[in-house]
Each structure stands twice: as structure tokens, then as C-alpha cells.
Scaffold this active site. Structure first.
Site, PDB file in Angstrom:
ATOM      1  N   ASP A   1       1.917  -6.526  -4.193  1.00 22.42           N
ATOM      2  CA  ASP A   1       1.080  -6.537  -3.008  1.00 22.42           C
ATOM      3  C   ASP A   1       1.693  -7.638  -2.138  1.00 22.42           C
ATOM      4  O   ASP A   1       2.069  -8.700  -2.651  1.00 22.42           O
ATOM      5  CB  ASP A   1      -0.345  -6.909  -3.415  1.00 22.42           C
ATOM      6  CG  ASP A   1      -1.303  -6.860  -2.249  1.00 22.42           C
ATOM      7  OD1 ASP A   1      -2.211  -6.040  -2.282  1.00 22.42           O
ATOM      8  OD2 ASP A   1      -1.134  -7.662  -1.295  1.00 22.42           O
ATOM      9  N   SER A   2       1.796  -7.425  -0.834  1.00 23.63           N
ATOM     10  CA  SER A   2       2.569  -8.386  -0.040  1.00 23.63           C
ATOM     11  C   SER A   2       1.876  -9.738   0.081  1.00 23.63           C
ATOM     12  O   SER A   2       2.478 -10.704   0.544  1.00 23.63           O
ATOM     13  CB  SER A   2       2.927  -7.826   1.328  1.00 23.63           C
ATOM     14  OG  SER A   2       1.836  -7.833   2.185  1.00 23.63           O
TER      15      SER A   2
ATOM     16  N   THR B   1       0.827  -1.210   0.000  1.00 21.24           N
ATOM     17  CA  THR B   1       0.000   0.000   0.000  1.00 21.24           C
ATOM     18  C   THR B   1       0.860   1.259   0.000  1.00 21.24           C
ATOM     19  O   THR B   1       0.518   2.261  -0.623  1.00 21.24           O
ATOM     20  CB  THR B   1      -0.921  -0.009   1.248  1.00 21.24           C
ATOM     21  OG1 THR B   1      -1.833  -1.072   1.089  1.00 21.24           O
ATOM     22  CG2 THR B   1      -1.673   1.288   1.418  1.00 21.24           C
TER      23      THR B   1
ATOM     24  N   THR C   1       1.616  -4.481   4.277  1.00 18.54           N
ATOM     25  CA  THR C   1       1.451  -4.856   5.689  1.00 18.54           C
ATOM     26  C   THR C   1       0.944  -6.290   5.867  1.00 18.54           C
ATOM     27  O   THR C   1       1.146  -6.891   6.909  1.00 18.54           O
ATOM     28  CB  THR C   1       0.469  -3.904   6.408  1.00 18.54           C
ATOM     29  OG1 THR C   1      -0.800  -3.989   5.762  1.00 18.54           O
ATOM     30  CG2 THR C   1       0.967  -2.483   6.402  1.00 18.54           C
ATOM     31  N   ASP C   2       0.269  -6.821   4.830  1.00 16.86           N
ATOM     32  CA  ASP C   2      -0.390  -8.116   5.028  1.00 16.86           C
ATOM     33  C   ASP C   2       0.564  -9.231   5.443  1.00 16.86           C
ATOM     34  O   ASP C   2       0.275  -9.985   6.368  1.00 16.86           O
ATOM     35  CB  ASP C   2      -1.144  -8.531   3.751  1.00 16.86           C
ATOM     36  CG  ASP C   2      -2.426  -7.716   3.581  1.00 16.86           C
ATOM     37  OD1 ASP C   2      -2.894  -7.132   4.580  1.00 16.86           O
ATOM     38  OD2 ASP C   2      -2.948  -7.664   2.460  1.00 16.86           O
TER      39      ASP C   2
ATOM     40  N   THR D   1       0.991 -21.389  21.138  1.00 18.42           N
ATOM     41  CA  THR D   1      -0.371 -21.083  21.569  1.00 18.42           C
ATOM     42  C   THR D   1      -1.096 -20.221  20.534  1.00 18.42           C
ATOM     43  O   THR D   1      -0.495 -19.361  19.894  1.00 18.42           O
ATOM     44  CB  THR D   1      -0.395 -20.416  22.962  1.00 18.42           C
ATOM     45  OG1 THR D   1      -1.759 -20.080  23.257  1.00 18.42           O
ATOM     46  CG2 THR D   1       0.462 -19.171  23.037  1.00 18.42           C
TER      47      THR D   1
END
Ligand code: ASP
Length: 590
Positions: free
Chosen positions: A157-158, A110, A189-190, A377
Site C-alpha cells: 500500500d503506498s 489499489t 495513489t496515496d 504557500t
């Protein structure tokens, strides 16, 4: 697409940014030494000074534009300077080039996007070339040090970033490692936390900052965005020397106003300017009015050279436990896939999973066949410490290893890197998966193994475990817990309810056994999982003797050859104890 095609990532050539903004501020100095200036009248000098001042404030596309405009402005007042302008620009440039700067690796995201249709701000965003982003952020030139860039030819785009791109980023960094103070990766950011994690394991003993950032709002056409600030903060942290900041020798994420350890980060917000945090690790610093770094939360600059692990095995998967999973065939089918090498198991809470024996045995079968299962976890905050509590013992008994507080994203990347680089040495993969190798987890597990079965009865002399080289823990204060574990342990005390197990320590080949302590245990305990083949371990907490369990070495973290052993004796009527093997598990902090 074939694997080979995927492996090829085209990257644009390195764009050496001549830092026009810096050159234009410095060009006056060499020019004023020329006769074309020194011999001018005071009035004319004042005029030239004014022109040179105004040049410092202008914006130029590149150095030749700067030279051209300067020449035409000076034409009338100081015509004799004309032949020297190009040379002065070159001198100013070489003064800048001598200084190390930052290398930007632009991958897309982005941060570098803009609407597909420039006339329609609502058209879908597409990732634009590096030049568009650079031109939209003129402040980059004002930092005072060279900022060179290398960009993916087709910025991504990541969502489309993968291991082949991580390798490319690593090769760019290693190739230019000595030339720059630090590196900035501009990224979507993804999948940012995956890239940050993978790079942290691929670049071990990193001595320079690798700062990853992106933005929630595109930085090319939106006047209000978080892109420019994020880039500037990243560029400042990537050149600590020039900005009077401590070196953070790590892969970090800078986003909004916080500085985060990359392999501890999680994307927490899809739109907010504070898109990431590290639930299990403190912020490494803040970037508010001033940028401040928390010394105690950053790793030390290593004394050893950068170690690059750039092979990658992607035959891994993340499996999240959910109610009902134990009753379907799906897991069995997944684990049967013969290309699968590693599983990151996202368990409940502190590391719990359903304990139905057939379900547990699916994992055991996979592990016995050479697979690796790491228990992490699914809860964002907190940790899995297997072996500290009895319930997780059943997982250890089946070969599942614990990931402490590592994020599932980091665990997956670590598994890919370790399986890729130690494909011939699975015990090493298992060992390193349980160690903090790049600050990704709070604890490390060091194991000393005593192979072989043993048995002892009341009234008999203590039975010694075979002597083994002590694991390399040198400082007692790093020991958080020390547990002596007997595998497939069977303890019975006949008619009596309780019996006593005395544990002795044998510190060296010649030393006599020395009683550490006695443990009272019930003779008949209900096994958590009735499984005759695997049995259950019995664990003794020996943490309070930690001073005795440290390796003695005078030369730092070298491997120890010191051997230790334990001896076991039992007391009580008809008490007996047997085991299939034993381990000393020492949990340490960094
Ligand atoms: N889909 C975008 C990407 O990861 C989102 C972003 O950058 O924020 O490249």
C-alpha cells in the site's frame, strides 16, 4: 525496524514477458515457409490457415502452452509441421525481443488489490502479486511490443512507500535504462505525488518517459474499474516510438484522462477517476478518444546524460503556519531537534507568516545553525515570490528561502534529495532549492553576491560594491525580475523627507560606472519588524535594465567569469546610506 532493514527492499526477478499474444499472431509466418506447409494440397493449406487464424485469437498462459495447443490442432492436417512449431515460436519471439519495449515496476496500491477473502467481495482489500494483475488485464498483450516487469516481492500500500523504495525504483530504472523505451510504475495513489516528485529529482536530465499510474478501483476482480485503462495509457506513453507520440522525458503521472507533470501534481480526489491535477501547471496532454501531448508543456529531451542523485536525507519536516502557532512553544521545540536539517514552511497566501520578532527569530536561529527553511504557500494555486514584496523581505533577511509555486510535497522531496547529495555544501542546497531543476517550479533565482559593508553620504563620490562574477543567465527574455538588494540597509535624509539613491552599473573591470537610474526614498520609514540585529533590506527594482544583466557567453549555458559591480551615490541634504552586503537577485523562467 532499523534503518538498515528499511533500506532493503526485496524485488522480484525481472519477468521477461515473451508477449505470447504477439508471438501467436506471428507464428504463422515462419510455419508457412516450411515444407510441411508448402507441399500441402490447397484444401489442406486452407485448413491449416484456418487453424493458424484461430490460434491468433486464442489466449495462452505462456509460450509452451501456445506450442502445445498449436501442435495438437495441426496434428492431423499437417503432421510434418510438428517439429517446426517450437522453432517458429522462437523466431517470432526473437523478432519481438529485438524491439525495445517498456519495463513495468509494480510496487502495489489499489490498482493491484483484491478482497482478502476471494469469496467475500466486502472483505478488506489487500495488495496482490503482479501476476494476478497481469492475468486480469489481458489487453496488455495486444500492444505489440515487449512489456517486461519487475515487482516488489511484497507489494505495498503506498502509505508504506518511502525513500528506500524510491532508491529501489531508481536503481531498477538506471540498471535497465538503455534496454527500454520507457518505464511504467504501478503505485498506490496515496503517496504517488511524493514518489513522482522524488524520482524527478533523483533522475535529473531524464531522456525517457517514467510514467506513474495507479487507480481508484482495484483492477483484479472488479469488472468496472479505472485500473486497466490507466495501465494501458501509461504503457502507450512509455513507448512513444511505437505509438507515434512525442517523447515526454519526464516523470509523469497519468490518471483518468489527463497527463500531468509528476512533481507538480497533487492528489485532489479520494474516489473520483480524476484523482490528480496540477494546480500551478497546465496538463501536459489528454488521453481521451486519442492521446494527445502538448509539446509546449513538456521538457526538451536533454543533450546530456542521465544524472542520478540517489542519496536521501530524511531529517526534514513540513510545518504549516496557523493562527496561534507563534504563541506556543511547539515550533521552538521542533526546531531545537538537532537531527532536523530542513523545514518546508507552509505559509499563508503569497508566503506570509506571523511577523512577531521572537517567532521569526526561531527560524533565524535554526538557519544560522545550518538549517534550511523553504517557504511555500499552503494555498494550492499561486506562488510565493519572496523579495518581490516588502513583507516577505523580513523572511529573506532571516535566511528563509522562497519556493515559488512548488508544491509542499515536491519541496519536501527536493530537500531530501539535495540534503542527501550535497550534505557538505549547504550553499549549493540553498541555491538549487531556488532553481527549477526538473520543471517543479515556475521561477528560478540566480544570485550575484557582493560581500562587504559599505556607506555613502551626500556630497561624496559614488561607492562601488566589490566586483563579482555575474550569475549565469544568458537570455534577457528569461528574466522576469531583477532586484538589487542591500542587506541591513540604513537610509536617512536628515531634515528632508526624501533623498535620492543613484545606482550605477560597472560592467567590466575596466569600464567606468554608468548611471542606471535614481530611486527616491523616504528618509525615515517604519520598519516592519523592529530588530536591530537583523535590520531590514532595501531593494531596488532594476528589471528594466535586464538586457545589461545577462552574461555574455558564446557557448551556451557555461558558467560565466564575467564580473560586474554596482556603484551607489546619494543626493539630498544630509542624506546617508549604509549596508552590510548586497545581492543582485535575478528571477528567471525556464
Ligand atoms: N491506500 C492505497 C495506496 O495508496 C490507495 C490507492 O492506491 O488508491 O496504496
Amino acid at each position: 525496524m532499523s534503518e538498515r532493514n528499511l533500506d532493503k527492499v526485496e524485488i522480484g526477478r525481472l519477468e521477461i514477458d515473451e508477449q505470447v499474444a504477439i508471438i501467436q499472431r506471428r507464428i504463422a509466418e515462419p510455419l508457412k515457409k516450411e515444407r510441411g506447409y508448402t507441399e500441402l494440397s490447397p484444401e489442406k493449406k486452407a485448413k491449416v490457415d484456418k487453424i493458424l487464424d484461430s490460434i491468433a485469437e486464442m489466449r495462452f498462459k505462456d509460450r509452451s502452452a501456445l506450442v502445445e495447443v498449436t501442435a495438437s490442432l495441426l496434428q492431423n492436417v499437417a503432421p510434418d509441421l510438428s517439429p517446426y512449431i517450437e522453432m517458429a515460436a522462437r523466431r517470432a519471439a526473437s523478432a519481438v525481443e529485438r524491439k525495445k519495449g517498456v519495463l513495468v515496476i509494480y510496487t502495489g496500491g489499489t490498482i493491484g488489490s483484491a478482497p482478502k477473502d476471494p469469496n467475500d467481495p466486502d472483505s478488506p482489500q489487500i495488495v496482490k502479486p503482479w501476476a494476478d494483475l497481469k492475468n486480469a488485464a489481458p489487453q496488455l498483450g495486444a500492444l505489440g511490443y515487449p512489456i517486461d516487469a519487475v515487482a516488489f516481492t511484497n507489494p505495498l500500500d503506498s502509505c508504506n512507500v518511502g525513500p528506500q523504495h524510491w532508491k529501489t525504483m531508481v536503481s531498477i530504472i538506471t540498471e535497465h535504462y538503455a534496454e527500454y523505451e520507457g518505464f511504467v510504475i504501478l503505485h498506490g495513489t496515496d503517496s504517488m505525488v511524493y514518489t513522482a516528485s522524488a524520482l524527478s529529482f533523483m533522475l535529473l536530465d531524464l531522456g525517457k518517459p517514467v510514467v506513474i499510474t495507479g487507480s481508484q478501483v482495484a483492477g483484479i476482480v472488479n469488472p468496472r474499474n479505472d485500473a486497466h485503462q490507466n495501465i494501458i495509457t501509461a504503457l502507450i506513453l512509455a513507448n512513444p516510438k511505437a505509438n507515434n507520440l512525442p517523447v515526454i522525458p519526464e516523470v509523469i503521472i497519468v490518471f483518468g484522462n489527463i497527463i500531468l507533470r509528476g512533481n507538480r501534481s497533487k492528489k485532489m480526489n479520494v474516489i473520483g477517476y480524476q484523482g490528480f491535477n496540477t494546480p500551478n501547471y497546465p496538463n501536459m496532454g489528454v488521453a481521451g478518444e486519442v492521446i494527445s501531448v502538448e509539446h509546449k508543456h513538456i521538457r526538451k529531451v536533454p543533450e546530456t546524460d542521465l544524472q542520478v542523485l540517489d542519496a536521501m536525507d530524511t531529517n526534514v519536516i513540513v510545518v504549516e503556519v496557523f493562527p496561534g502557532m507563534q504563541h506556543s512553544k511547539i515550533l521552538e521545540n521542533i526546531l531545537r531537534d538537532d537531527t532536523l536539517k530542513g523545514v518546508v514552511l507552509k505559509s499563508y497566501g503569497a508566503g506570509n507568516i506571523p511577523t512577531d520578532p521572537p517567532f521569526l527569530n526561531l527560524f533565524k536561529k535554526f538557519i544560522d545553525g545550518g538549517g534550511i527553511v523553504v517557504n511555500v504557500t499552503s494555498v494550492p494555486e499561486g506562488e510565493v515570490v519572496m523579495g518581490l514584496y516588502e513583507t516577505s523581505q523580513v523572511l529573506i533577511d532571516r535566511g528563509i528561502i522562497g519556493g515559488f509555486d512548488i508544491t509542499p510535497e515536491a519541496a519536501l522531496c527536493k530537500l531530501m534529495v539535495l540534503l542527501g547529495n550535497y550534505s557538505e555544501d549547504l550553499p549549493e542546497v540553498r541555491r538549487l532549492m531556488q532553481q527549477s531543476i526538473a520543471g517543479e517550479q515556475r521561477l528560478s533565482l540566480e544570485t550575484t553576491t557582493f560581500t562587504g559593508a559599505g556607506a555613502v553620504k551626500a556630497g561624496e563620490a559614488a561607492v562601488s560594491l566589490p566586483k563579482s562574477p555575474l550569475s549565469s543567465v544568458f537570455e534577457a527574455e528569461r528574466i522576469q525580475k531583477a532586484m538589487l538588494r542591500f542587506k541591513n540597509a540604513k537610509f536617512s535624509s536628515g531634515a528632508e523627507t526624501y533623498g535620492t539613491i543613484n545606482i550605477y552599473l560597472i560592467e567590466s573591470d575596466s569600464a567606468a560606472p554608468e548611471l542606471l537610474t535614481g530611486f527616491r526614498r523616504a528618509g525615515v520609514t517604519q520598519a516592519l519588524v523592529q530588530d536591530a540585529e537583523v535590520g531590514e533590506s532595501m531593494t531596488f527594482d532594476v528589471t528594466r535594465f535586464k538586457d545589461r544583466l545577462v552574461a555574455k557567453a558564446t557557448t551556451g549555458r557555461v558558467k560565466t567569469t564575467q564580473r560586474i559591480s554596482f556603484a551607489v551615490e546619494v543626493k539630498g541634504t544630509e542624506v546617508s546610506f549604509s549596508w552590510d552586503g548586497a545581492e543582485l537577485n535575478i528571477y528567471t523562467t525556464d
